[in-house]
Design a protein around this motif. Sequence first.
Motif, PDB file in Angstrom:
ATOM      1  N   GLU A 184      11.507  12.861  -2.445  1.00 52.59           N
ATOM      2  CA  GLU A 184      12.558  11.847  -2.598  1.00 52.59           C
ATOM      3  C   GLU A 184      12.149  10.876  -3.705  1.00 52.59           C
ATOM      4  O   GLU A 184      10.998  10.445  -3.751  1.00 52.59           O
ATOM      5  N   GLY A 185      13.095  10.532  -4.571  1.00 52.29           N
ATOM      6  CA  GLY A 185      12.775   9.651  -5.678  1.00 52.29           C
ATOM      7  C   GLY A 185      12.340   8.275  -5.231  1.00 52.29           C
ATOM      8  O   GLY A 185      12.748   7.781  -4.171  1.00 52.29           O
ATOM      9  N   ILE A 186      11.490   7.641  -6.035  1.00 50.75           N
ATOM     10  CA  ILE A 186      11.009   6.281  -5.775  1.00 50.75           C
ATOM     11  C   ILE A 186      11.223   5.473  -7.050  1.00 50.75           C
ATOM     12  O   ILE A 186      10.820   5.899  -8.137  1.00 50.75           O
ATOM     13  N   GLY A 187      11.849   4.316  -6.925  1.00 53.10           N
ATOM     14  CA  GLY A 187      12.141   3.510  -8.096  1.00 53.10           C
ATOM     15  C   GLY A 187      11.465   2.166  -8.129  1.00 53.10           C
ATOM     16  O   GLY A 187      11.562   1.443  -9.128  1.00 53.10           O
ATOM     17  N   ASN A 188      10.782   1.795  -7.026  1.00 58.28           N
ATOM     18  CA  ASN A 188      10.199   0.454  -6.944  1.00 58.28           C
ATOM     19  C   ASN A 188       8.805   0.518  -6.335  1.00 58.28           C
ATOM     20  O   ASN A 188       8.287   1.591  -6.014  1.00 58.28           O
ATOM     21  N   SER A 189       8.205  -0.642  -6.139  1.00 61.87           N
ATOM     22  CA  SER A 189       6.852  -0.732  -5.618  1.00 61.87           C
ATOM     23  C   SER A 189       6.849  -0.649  -4.089  1.00 61.87           C
ATOM     24  O   SER A 189       7.851  -0.287  -3.470  1.00 61.87           O
ATOM     25  N   PHE A 190       5.740  -1.040  -3.470  1.00 57.97           N
ATOM     26  CA  PHE A 190       5.580  -0.942  -2.023  1.00 57.97           C
ATOM     27  C   PHE A 190       4.782  -2.134  -1.532  1.00 57.97           C
ATOM     28  O   PHE A 190       4.264  -2.935  -2.337  1.00 57.97           O
ATOM     29  N   ALA A 191       4.707  -2.297  -0.223  1.00 55.75           N
ATOM     30  CA  ALA A 191       3.979  -3.416   0.385  1.00 55.75           C
ATOM     31  C   ALA A 191       2.799  -2.883   1.177  1.00 55.75           C
ATOM     32  O   ALA A 191       2.869  -1.802   1.770  1.00 55.75           O
ATOM     33  N   VAL A 192       1.705  -3.650   1.197  1.00 56.11           N
ATOM     34  CA  VAL A 192       0.499  -3.233   1.922  1.00 56.11           C
ATOM     35  C   VAL A 192       0.181  -4.264   3.007  1.00 56.11           C
ATOM     36  O   VAL A 192       0.231  -5.469   2.778  1.00 56.11           O
ATOM     37  N   ASP A 193      -0.135  -3.761   4.197  1.00 64.70           N
ATOM     38  CA  ASP A 193      -0.383  -4.607   5.363  1.00 64.70           C
ATOM     39  C   ASP A 193      -1.869  -4.687   5.652  1.00 64.70           C
ATOM     40  O   ASP A 193      -2.667  -3.849   5.195  1.00 64.70           O
ATOM     41  N   ARG A 194      -2.245  -5.687   6.448  1.00 64.93           N
ATOM     42  CA  ARG A 194      -3.659  -5.878   6.790  1.00 64.93           C
ATOM     43  C   ARG A 194      -4.238  -4.728   7.587  1.00 64.93           C
ATOM     44  O   ARG A 194      -5.450  -4.506   7.582  1.00 64.93           O
ATOM     45  N   ASP A 195      -3.378  -3.993   8.319  1.00 67.62           N
ATOM     46  CA  ASP A 195      -3.869  -2.898   9.150  1.00 67.62           C
ATOM     47  C   ASP A 195      -4.088  -1.607   8.361  1.00 67.62           C
ATOM     48  O   ASP A 195      -4.389  -0.560   8.935  1.00 67.62           O
ATOM     49  N   GLY A 196      -3.936  -1.659   7.036  1.00 70.13           N
ATOM     50  CA  GLY A 196      -4.159  -0.485   6.209  1.00 70.13           C
ATOM     51  C   GLY A 196      -2.917   0.319   5.926  1.00 70.13           C
ATOM     52  O   GLY A 196      -2.972   1.287   5.154  1.00 70.13           O
ATOM     53  N   SER A 197      -1.800  -0.044   6.515  1.00 68.07           N
ATOM     54  CA  SER A 197      -0.572   0.724   6.327  1.00 68.07           C
ATOM     55  C   SER A 197       0.153   0.297   5.057  1.00 68.07           C
ATOM     56  O   SER A 197      -0.061  -0.798   4.532  1.00 68.07           O
ATOM     57  N   VAL A 198       1.025   1.175   4.579  1.00 64.97           N
ATOM     58  CA  VAL A 198       1.847   0.948   3.408  1.00 64.97           C
ATOM     59  C   VAL A 198       3.306   1.136   3.797  1.00 64.97           C
ATOM     60  O   VAL A 198       3.664   2.137   4.420  1.00 64.97           O
ATOM     61  N   SER A 199       4.149   0.160   3.463  1.00 60.15           N
ATOM     62  CA  SER A 199       5.595   0.281   3.665  1.00 60.15           C
ATOM     63  C   SER A 199       6.221   0.625   2.323  1.00 60.15           C
ATOM     64  O   SER A 199       6.029  -0.097   1.337  1.00 60.15           O
ATOM     65  N   LEU A 200       6.975   1.711   2.297  1.00 64.92           N
ATOM     66  CA  LEU A 200       7.509   2.228   1.043  1.00 64.92           C
ATOM     67  C   LEU A 200       8.915   2.748   1.270  1.00 64.92           C
ATOM     68  O   LEU A 200       9.207   3.357   2.302  1.00 64.92           O
ATOM     69  N   VAL A 201       9.807   2.500   0.304  1.00 63.34           N
ATOM     70  CA  VAL A 201      11.183   2.974   0.417  1.00 63.34           C
ATOM     71  C   VAL A 201      11.473   3.954  -0.714  1.00 63.34           C
ATOM     72  O   VAL A 201      11.142   3.704  -1.868  1.00 63.34           O
TER      73      VAL A 201
END
Length: 578
Positions: A245-262
Amino acid sequence: MSRRLLAAVVALVLGAAAPAGAQLPIPEVTRGSAPVYVGAAVEPRPFDGAFAVPRHPHMAPNGRSNLHEDAFQTDTVAPGRVAPLGDGTRRTASRLFVQECASITFDSRGQAVTVCVGLAQPTLRVLDPVTLEERAALDLPPRNPLAGTGNPLTSFGGGGYFFLDDRDRAVIPTADRHVRVVQVGPEPSLRQVADVALTSAVADGDSVISALPDWSGRIWFATSRGVVGTVDLASGTVRATPTGEGIGNSFAVDRDGSVSLVTDAALYRFEAGDDGVPRAVWRLAYDDVGVVKPGQTQAGSGTTPTLMGEDLVAFTDNADPMHVVVAQRGREADGERVVCRQPVFRPGASATDQSLIVAGRTIVVENNHGYQLASSLAGGSSAAPGLARVDLDEDGRGCRVVWTSEERAPSVVPKLSLETGLVYTYTKDQGSDAWYLTALDVRDGSTRWKALGGASLGFNNNYAPITVAPDGAILLGVLGGVVRFADARPPHLAPRPAPSRGSAQRAPLLSARCLPRGRVRLAVRSPGVRRATFTAGRRTRTVRARPYAVTLPRAARVAVRVLRRSGAVRRASRRLRC
C-alpha cells in the motif's frame, strides 16, 4: 500579470540558479493593494490541558528535531517557548535558494539546519536563524523525477523528511535509497559520518519518504511503495516488510517501541521483532473514495498520524466529506478501536495533506482541497476554506466540531503555540496573489492578525510547515527558499501564577485513609479521569472506572498516576502517618 512576466517568474523560481555565493532575497512581482499587516497584537493566552510530550532520547529536543515538533508528531509548540503575538509582525528576511527549505531543525547552538529540495539536487544547509544567510552546505544525491508520486513538486522523498538527533547529526533518507548521517559542526561545518544503503529492501524507482528512530535508537523508514523497514546504523543491517500500500507521509514513534503509520488504505501499529523485522500488530482500514483529491499528493489519508496522550492516535480518512478519526493505539483495544469519527468541511470540498495538530483532547485540522501549484499563479485563485477544531468528548468516546474558520490555507503544516494560544497557518485569499502568515485563536477560531509573506510564486510554501524558532520567530520554507517572520519587539512570557497553597490543600489529587488491619484506602478526587494507577510500597493496581479507588496493604509512601481523558498525565504521592 502578462504571460511573458508569468513565464519569467516560473523560470526564476523553478528553474534558474542563483549566482554562486550570492545571498539574495526572494523576488516579488507586485503585491498591488495587499496590506502588509492586518489585525492587532494580542496578549498570550496559554492553552492548558495538553499532554506533556516526552523528549525522545535519540532526537534533538522537542521543537528542534523534526518538522512536526516531536516524536508524537503533535505540531504543538510546548509551553515556555515564545511565538509571534502580532506586535508589528512582519517578514524580516527572505533568502533565495531556488529550492524549498521545508523541514527546518535547530542544533544545540541555535543554527537552523534544513534540507532544501528542488527539481534536481537536494542540499543540506546550515543557516543563520536571523539573517537566513548560508553558513555551510552539502549537496545530497540528485532526485529521480519519476520516483515517489512521479511529480517532484509533490514527492517528499530525498530528504523532505529528516530529523536532527541528540548529537547534532542530521539523519537523512536520500534519493539514492540510502540513509546518510551528517555531523553539524560548530565552525559551522557539515561532515558525513555514516552511510547505509537500503537498496536490498527498497527497489529502484521507489522513494524513501521518512526516517525516524524508535526509543531504543533503531532507525525506521517508510517508502512511497509501502515498504516499512528498520536499519541498524552501526552494523548496516536492514530489515523490511512490504505492505503493498502506498505511503505518502511520515509516521509517529511511541515510548513503547511501536510505530503508528498510515498508508493509502489503513492505519497500522508496527513493532520490531527480536530480529528487527517490522511486524504489523494490527491494521485498521478507513473510508476512502479511492482518488487523489485536488490538494492531495496521494490517494488516501494525507496525514502523518499523531499520538494523543498515552493511548490514542489521530489521523484523517479519505472519505467525502473527510473525517477526523481517533483510535486506540495499544495492542489490544478496550471495546471498539475507533473512538471518534467526525466529518469536517463540505462534501465535495474536503481534503488534507497535512498532519493534525493535537493538544490534549483538542485537534485542529486543515482543508487543502483544490490546491494545485498553478493555483498560486491563476489570477488570485486559492484552495477551499478552512481550518476546524475538533474536540474529543470528555468520556473519550465520540467527538464534535468546536469551530470552523473560513481562512484558506492551501497547503501549509500549521502549528499551535500552547503558550500564546494561537494557531499559526499560511493563507492565500481568493482574488489575491499575496501569501500571509495568519494567526487564529485556538479557543474560537477567530482570525487575530495577518502578516504579509510575499506576492509571487516564490512565496508559495507548497506543503512546507510553519516552524517556530528558539528565539520566537517563525521560519517557513517556500518555493524560492525560506522566509522569516518576527514581532517588532521580541515576545516575552509573563510568569504563570503558581497555584495557591490553600487551593492545593483544599483539592488534593490523591486521598489516603488508613483502615484497620494494616490497610489503606486510596482514591482520586479529580474530574475527567480515564485511568488511575495506585502504588503502595511494592503493590500496584490500575483502576479504569468509577470510583477511582482501591484498598491496598499499608505502606510508608503511597502514590498515584492519573491519565485524564484529555490525554494529560498527573502524578501525586504522599507519606502516610497512620
